[in-house]
Design a protein around this motif. Structure first.
Motif, short mmCIF file in Angstrom:
data_model
loop_
_atom_site.label_atom_id
_atom_site.label_comp_id
_atom_site.label_asym_id
_atom_site.label_seq_id
_atom_site.Cartn_x
_atom_site.Cartn_y
_atom_site.Cartn_z
N ALA A 132 0.81 -1.21 0.00
CA ALA A 132 0.00 0.00 0.00
C ALA A 132 0.85 1.26 0.00
CB ALA A 132 -0.93 0.01 1.22
N GLY A 135 -2.22 4.02 1.86
CA GLY A 135 -3.41 3.23 2.15
C GLY A 135 -4.02 2.53 0.95
N PHE A 136 -3.58 2.88 -0.27
CA PHE A 136 -4.14 2.30 -1.47
C PHE A 136 -3.19 1.26 -2.08
CE2 PHE A 136 -6.40 6.25 -0.93
CZ PHE A 136 -7.71 5.90 -1.24
N THR A 149 -8.53 0.21 -1.36
CA THR A 149 -7.71 0.25 -0.15
C THR A 149 -7.22 -1.14 0.21
OG1 THR A 149 -9.54 -0.12 1.41
CG2 THR A 149 -9.09 2.17 0.73
N GLU A 152 -10.02 -3.15 1.82
CA GLU A 152 -11.02 -3.63 0.86
C GLU A 152 -10.52 -4.87 0.12
OE1 GLU A 152 -13.24 0.60 -0.27
OE2 GLU A 152 -11.45 -0.03 -1.36
N SER A 183 -1.11 1.07 11.08
CA SER A 183 -1.87 0.58 9.92
C SER A 183 -1.90 -0.94 9.88
CB SER A 183 -1.27 1.12 8.62
OG SER A 183 -1.45 2.52 8.53
#
Length: 242
Positions: A132, A135-136, A149, A152, A183
């Motif tokens: 990531a 976050g993506f 994300t 997801e 995270s």
């Protein structure tokens, strides 16, 4: 908790990148087999291997180097391998060759059904790599950032038997600034699949901080550069995490 020493392969050598940049590679060992043997001699139970060229090419490139690692490790430790594994034929090839667990990254985003098919065919031997940036999820050797994300994507595989989610914060990777524990813990608490922390692990204190969050569902941590440059003593780290 497991410590996964990392062997990242570029042009047949063991390297570490800075934040995934192939132009910022430091070569640490030109003999991947001997590096794997050294890790095993110091007590590791796993070796984490990534075919960096393969991740960009979309197919295995450093096959000879992986073969040398498998030969050096033998039955003394388990090898998990990622990078360029994009179809079932390649999954079958490496698992039949002696790799214990394959890591599906880009294809997990592009073709999640393949992950589910692989899990059904090879129970307990499929991991998903989620890398990531902010976050993506980033794919294709981290060259492309998606609009999905990490959470997801991880949630897509909750019920199919994925053995682990390997979560890497790209901005921390190779930068020696410490892992993104917040995270990683947030992801681990949100899913039932075990999570392996990756990116920025640079000291024994980092490892102990991750271990302190084991009850969140964190299985272990990957470290690379810090093991090569001596910031982490592998034998002592394994003992501390045991």
């Amino acid at each position: 908790m497991n410590l996964y020493p990392a062997i990242d392969l570029k042009d047949g050598a063991c390297v570490r990148l800075l934040r995934g940049d192939m132009d910022k590679a430091t070569v640490f060992n030109n003999d991947p087999g001997s590096q794997a043997a050294e890790f095993v001699a110091k007590g590791c139970h796993w070796v984490h291997v990534v075919d960096l060229n393969g991740a960009f090419a979309g197919e295995p490139v450093n096959g000879a180097a992986v073969d040398s690692i498998l030969a050096a490790v033998g039955d003394n430790a388990k090898v998990q391998l990622g990078g360029g594994i994009r179809n079932m034929e390649t999954v079958d090839y490496w698992l039949n060759k002696g790799v214990h667990r394959v890591i599906l990254g880009t294809v997990a985003l592009r073709n999640p059904d393949l992950v589910k098919e692989a899990c059904a065919k090879w129970p307990g031997r499929i991991a998903v790599g989620i890398d990531a940036r902010n976050g993506f999820v980033a794919v294709e050797g981290w060259a492309e950032t998606s609009e999905i994300t990490a959470l997801e994507l991880a949630q897509k595989f909750e019920d199919c038997g994925v053995s682990a989610i390997i979560f890497t914060d790209i901005d921390r990777d190779g930068a020696m600034g410490g892992p993104n524990i917040d995270s990683t813990v947030a992801l681990a608490r949100a899913i039932s699949t075990p999570v392996i922390a990756s990116g920025g692990v640079s000291s024994l204190e980092d490892l102990l901080a991750i271990k302190a969050q084991a009850d969140a569902g964190i299985d272990g941590a990957i470290s690379g550069r810090a093991l090569y440059d001596g910031r982490i003593d592998l034998a002592k780290a394994i003992a501390a995490l045991a």
